[in-house]
Design a protein around this motif. Structure first.
Motif: not given
Length: 323
Positions: A44-47, A97-109, A150-155
């Motif tokens: 799961g994910h953590l807030l 051809a179009f080539e996909f450039h992965a964003g930062p979401v492609f990580a373990n954490i 995903v570890i999300a933070t908010q104030n």
């Protein structure tokens, strides 16, 4: 096959090693660190919702370092675009051809820092990847690595220029918790190491990504008695009939409580869930899934307080029944 007592003992030992490693950075916050790893091992994910300067970013960084794998940090801002998170397809003139450039979401954490500062459109870009563990760009699906969290933070205090997370996205977070200020002893220890910057503190890797995947699979095999299912169902039903609540906990929330209770039990060296596991996690797993009546909220009612009252009013199964 159900988890064996020997597997539960080994599971608890590995989790303790992870928690001990992260506690080198986040002093005196054993429960918060344990909750964070419970979310990871429950897939799961953590807030993390807290005031500035309590160590939210340090916790996420230390967790990523304790597990050998890829970790990325995204600073959410009002001008951040969905493609900045998920990635984009770029036309390659050489290949035609179009080539996909992965964003930062492609990580373990993935650390989504100050998630409520981004626009709702950008926040919603996380929905598919958090739930489905994949990204679809231009009709092509790209799976993210395993494990993924995903570890999300908010104030919650500074609300100027922020966008409140919608209930649909809050429900995607398995656990919501806050770190809070350290106690006196921990504060003194932190001040003694004031000459070291936070980013200079490196946590040694304890386990690799494959170990986390294995532990997550083992956690799913923890035994849950029918009386525990009945207990969780009664707790969830009580949130739906509470006078202060406009919308109670969904079935997804009940499932989340069972999933985390399994991991929590294994982390305590048990191959079965007891009512105390459910009680220990109820507030962190359920409170952010409640929508309170505005008048009740104005009168001082809080989701945490309602969950606490429901736990007192809902009798758990006896030890004999649950065993």
């Amino acid at each position: 096959m159900p988890m064996t007592p020997e597997q539960a003992t080994a599971f608890a030992a590995d989790l303790d090693r992870l928690v001990d490693a992260v506690e080198q950075v986040l002093l005196g916050k054993n429960r918060v660190v344990r909750l964070a790893f419970t979310a990871l091992l429950s897939e799961g994910h953590l807030l993390l919702e807290d005031v500035p300067g309590t160590g939210k970013t340090s916790l996420a960084r230390a967790m990523a370092q304790s597990v050998t794998g890829a970790a990325n940090r995204v600073q959410f801002t009002p001008d951040l675009l969905p493609g900045d998170i998920t990635g984009v397809s770029v036309y390659d003139q050489r290949s035609g051809a179009f080539e996909f450039h992965a964003g930062p979401v492609f990580a373990n954490i993935v650390l989504a820092d100050e998630i409520n500062r981004a626009s709702p459109k950008t926040q919603s870009a996380l929905l598919e990847v958090m739930e489905e563990r994949q990204v679809t760009v231009d009709g092509v699906t790209h799976p993210v690595p395993d494990p993924f969290m995903v570890i999300a933070t908010q104030n919650p205090v500074e609300l100027a220029g922020t966008y409140r997370l919608p209930e649909a996205q809050l429900d995607r977070f398995l656990i919501r918790t806050s770190i809070g200020y350290p106690d006196h002893v921990s504060t003194v220890r932190i001040l003694e190491g004031a000459d070291r910057r936070a980013h200079e503190q490196v946590v040694p890797a304890v386990l690799d990504a494959a170990d986390i995947v294995r532990m997550a699979a083992e956690a799913r095999t923890v035994y849950v008695d029918a009386t525990i299912h009945d207990y969780v169902s009664r707790l969830v039903d009580a949130t739906r009939t509470a006078d202060e609540v406009r919308l109670g906990v969904s079935v997804r929330g009940a499932l989340a409580l069972i999933r985390t209770a399994k991991t929590f039990a294994a982390g305590r060296g048990r191959h079965y869930v007891v009512p105390d596991d459910v009680k220990a996690l109820a507030e962190s797993v359920l409170s952010h899934r409640l929508i309170l009546d505005p008048e009740a909220e104005f009168d001082g009612a809080s989701a945490s307080g309602i969950i606490g009252r429901i736990l007192l009013e809902t009798p758990p199964p006896s030890a004999r029944q649950a065993g």
